[in-house]
Write an enzyme that holds these catalytic residues in place. Structure first.
Site, PDB file in Angstrom:
ATOM      1  N   ILE A 189       0.757  -1.035  -0.165  1.00 30.75           N
ATOM      2  CA  ILE A 189       0.026   0.000  -0.064  1.00 30.75           C
ATOM      3  C   ILE A 189       0.899   1.426   0.093  1.00 30.75           C
ATOM      4  CG2 ILE A 189      -1.858   1.345   1.339  1.00 30.75           C
ATOM      5  CD1 ILE A 189      -2.562  -1.368   2.292  1.00 30.75           C
ATOM      6  N   ILE A 203       4.971  -0.964   2.826  1.00 29.56           N
ATOM      7  CA  ILE A 203       4.678   0.363   2.739  1.00 29.56           C
ATOM      8  C   ILE A 203       5.113   0.856   1.447  1.00 29.56           C
ATOM      9  CG2 ILE A 203       5.016   2.494   3.758  1.00 29.56           C
ATOM     10  CD1 ILE A 203       2.965   0.671   5.288  1.00 29.56           C
ATOM     11  N   LYS A 204       4.684   1.028   0.334  1.00 30.13           N
ATOM     12  CA  LYS A 204       4.894   1.597  -0.788  1.00 30.13           C
ATOM     13  C   LYS A 204       5.676   3.113  -0.655  1.00 30.13           C
ATOM     14  CE  LYS A 204       3.950   0.417  -5.086  1.00 30.13           C
ATOM     15  NZ  LYS A 204       2.613   0.603  -6.284  1.00 30.13           N
ATOM     16  N   VAL A 205       6.704   3.287  -0.958  1.00 30.89           N
ATOM     17  CA  VAL A 205       7.356   4.536  -0.923  1.00 30.89           C
ATOM     18  C   VAL A 205       8.108   4.975  -2.017  1.00 30.89           C
ATOM     19  CG1 VAL A 205       8.983   6.256   0.409  1.00 30.89           C
ATOM     20  CG2 VAL A 205       7.648   4.492   1.530  1.00 30.89           C
TER      21      VAL A 205
END
Ligand code: E4P
Length: 225
Positions: free
Chosen positions: A59, A86-88
């Protein structure tokens, strides 16, 4: 090779997670937009309940600054679960956030990768996944296969535990080339897998087998013999 679904459409995830050997689900704010103004966290929790805890759920944060990205990550992990990646995006603020998230033991997918140094820095910062954008690189006149191969080479050379999950695909040929270049995984809209298996040469072959069998046995299938 791993195949992930790059969609937030619940119906598609339910259907294609059942049919294909799927390793996880990814999305980004543009993909979320396709679903309209959804109740974001209940939607993400529903995706998790469809795919289960054994498959990876990625996400993306929406804040643009490091502090905001860390707050987004905290909110996602509390509202969904601690296994979420966690997509960054690998901006300067993003790489800073990746370093901080990894220092806290949080799972991270580094995304929006177009060039080598973005991927190299993300691996060095400890990203669990890096997501090079295959089709967007091609549109820019870059060579995505060469860039992915460099990531695979560096991951092997320096023993980074990073998984290369290539993204941004418009057809199955690109997915194949990404895997062959060294991507460990690829995330794509399910329509790419569906259309790859519905090409006329495949359906014609199957229709030929069907007609030949029926010319001898009629409608009686093997199980009914
Ligand atoms: C992955 O999650 C990426 O955000 C996505 O594949 C980008 O795809 P696009 O280039 O089709 O927008």
């Amino acid at each position: 090779m791993k195949y992930l679904l790059d969609t937030a459409n619940l119906e598609a995830i339910r259907k294609y997670n059942e049919i294909f050997p799927i390793a996880g689900v990814t999305s980004n704010p543009s993909i979320v937009k396709n679903e309209g103004k959804i109740d974001f966290f209940s939607h993400m929790n529903e995706i998790r309940s469809i795919i289960g805890r054994d498959k990876s759920l990625h996400i993306q944060v929406t804040a643009l600054d490091t502090e905001g990205m860390l707050k987004d990550a905290d909110r996602i992990l509390n509202a969904v679960d601690k296994d979420v990646y966690i997509k960054v995006p690998v901006t300067m603020e993003g790489i800073h956030a990746i370093k901080k998230l990894k220092a806290q033991g949080i799972r991270v997918t580094a995304t929006a990768i177009y060039n080598k140094i973005q991927g190299f820095l993300a691996m060095e910062a400890g990203a669990d996944f890096i997501a090079p954008y295959y089709n967007r690189m091609e549109n820019m006149g870059l060579d995505p296969e060469e860039i992915i191969a460099s990531f695979a080479e560096m991951a092997a050379l320096y023993h980074y535990p990073t998984t290369i999950v290539a993204a941004s695909f418009k057809n199955a040929g690109q997915v194949d080339k990404a895997h062959i270049a060294g991507a460990h995984a690829a995330t794509m809209d399910p329509s790419i897998l569906v259309s790859a298996l519905q090409q006329s040469y495949i359906t014609n072959a199957v229709a030929g087998f069907d007609a030949d069998w029926k010319s001898i046995y009629g409608d009686c299938t093997i199980s009914e013999l």
